[in-house]
Design a protein around this motif. Structure first.
Motif, PDB file in Angstrom:
ATOM      1  N   GLU A 282      36.161  72.940  21.877  1.00 33.65           N
ATOM      2  CA  GLU A 282      35.113  73.703  22.571  1.00 33.65           C
ATOM      3  C   GLU A 282      33.828  72.920  22.814  1.00 33.65           C
ATOM      4  O   GLU A 282      32.810  73.497  23.183  1.00 33.65           O
ATOM      5  N   ARG A 283      33.886  71.614  22.614  1.00 37.38           N
ATOM      6  CA  ARG A 283      32.711  70.784  22.899  1.00 37.38           C
ATOM      7  C   ARG A 283      33.091  69.512  23.652  1.00 37.38           C
ATOM      8  O   ARG A 283      32.261  68.603  23.785  1.00 37.38           O
TER       9      ARG A 283
ATOM     10  N   LEU B 142      35.083  63.899  20.831  1.00 41.49           N
ATOM     11  CA  LEU B 142      34.962  64.978  21.814  1.00 41.49           C
ATOM     12  C   LEU B 142      35.085  64.490  23.252  1.00 41.49           C
ATOM     13  O   LEU B 142      35.056  65.295  24.184  1.00 41.49           O
TER      14      LEU B 142
ATOM     15  N   ARG C  11      30.984  69.462  30.519  1.00 40.99           N
ATOM     16  CA  ARG C  11      31.619  70.114  29.375  1.00 40.99           C
ATOM     17  C   ARG C  11      32.870  70.840  29.870  1.00 40.99           C
ATOM     18  O   ARG C  11      32.813  71.596  30.841  1.00 40.99           O
TER      19      ARG C  11
ATOM     20  N   TYR D 140      34.020  66.758  26.564  1.00 42.62           N
ATOM     21  CA  TYR D 140      33.323  66.481  27.818  1.00 42.62           C
ATOM     22  C   TYR D 140      33.833  65.180  28.439  1.00 42.62           C
ATOM     23  O   TYR D 140      34.522  64.374  27.812  1.00 42.62           O
TER      24      TYR D 140
END
Length: 298
Positions: free
Chosen positions: A216-217, A198, A228, A219
């Protein structure tokens, strides 16, 4: 035909509702143990357990409590546990898997397809065997996912999967025994998403960073703040900057092209435009690691 349903989360509950809508005889529901809420210590049932209770269907949270003689067919959708061989061999068990098997066997086929930049994924209706995701196939349904966020991709795949499952369960022939075909093609795997998957990495292309943000996560860090990435786009123009450098337009240099964060959610803050964040916390560099004694632009 008596059906036992195995599932746990929101996606599973959509399939269970489809079985109810079709008027099928769901006689048992098997789901995971309910979670304990951290604040008040109460018990939070799974979405599948809640839906089953609304329809007065007995809910089991341990496989040992299930007798194979109680059902004729099992439907397994995102149950989250490996079923024992004794159960797999005792009754026919249908599984809905979100890839075009034998591609992307495993826990995270949708997420891995997005990271690979696949233009399409799909739904496979198969019969469970002891080897994971290796059972014979009844049907495939391709679904376009290019450029979609993971939640939208799941919505499309779930809609296709519910239609596929309902159509096959409505058949009156002996398809369970006569229609399954061995999987054909090269096998690939989709291991679960780890935290490292991620992280936006500036030594990769902007396009790959964009794909990571579709999960969607995703960062990255700016200074001491973890950010994020809620919405982004790709600018194929390359700047003459070091990797991770932020230009005056809020674009971030990658190994190929510029990743342009549009909406971000800084740790401890609400979602905001990236440029607004930079106005409040000016910075000229993004990182793929938290701040420490050694700087690393990757």
């Amino acid at each position: 035909m008596r059906i036992a349903f195995f599932g746990t989360g929101d996606v599973s509950a959509v399939y269970l509702q489809t079985l109810f809508d079709q008027g099928l005889a769901v006689v048992r529901v098997v789901t995971k143990q309910p979670k304990r809420r951290s604040r008040n210590g109460g018990i939070e049932p799974t979405p599948v357990a809640e839906l089953a209770a609304e329809h007065s269907i007995p809910v089991l949270t341990t496989l040992s409590a299930l007798e194979p003689t109680e059902f004729d067919l099992g439907v397994v959708v995102s149950y989250g546990r490996i079923l024992p061989a004794e159960l797999v061999n005792a009754r026919p068990l249908l599984n809905v898997h979100y890839s075009l098997l034998p591609q992307l066997r495993g826990a995270a086929p949708v997420e891995r397809a997005i990271l690979e930049g696949s233009t399409a994924s799909g739904v496979t209706l198969m019969r469970l065997v002891e080897e994971m995701d290796a059972g014979p196939v009844y049907a495939h349904e391709p679904v376009a996912i290019e450029g979609l966020s993971v939640s939208v991709a799941y919505d499309r795949l779930t809609a296709a999967g519910c239609r596929l499952l309902a159509d096959w369960l409505a058949r009156e022939d002996d398809w369970l025994d006569s229609e399954a075909r061995p999987q054909v093609g090269s096998v690939s795997y989709a291991p679960k998403i780890e935290p490292g998957d991620l992280v936006i990495r500036w030594h990769e292309s902007a396009l790959q960073g964009f794909r990571r943000h579709l999960l969607e996560r995703a960062y990255f860090w700016v200074g001491e703040r973890r950010i994020r990435l809620a919405r982004a786009r790709v600018d194929l123009e390359d700047g003459d900057l070091v990797l991770g450098a932020i230009d005056h337009r809020g674009r971030i240099q990658t190994a190929k092209g510029m990743l342009v964060p549009e909406l971000v959610r800084p740790e401890g803050r609400t979602t905001m435009p990236f440029l607004d964040f930079l106005r409040g916390a000016p910075a000229d560099r993004a990182s793929s690691r938290p701040p420490g004694p050694v700087s690393d632009d990757r």
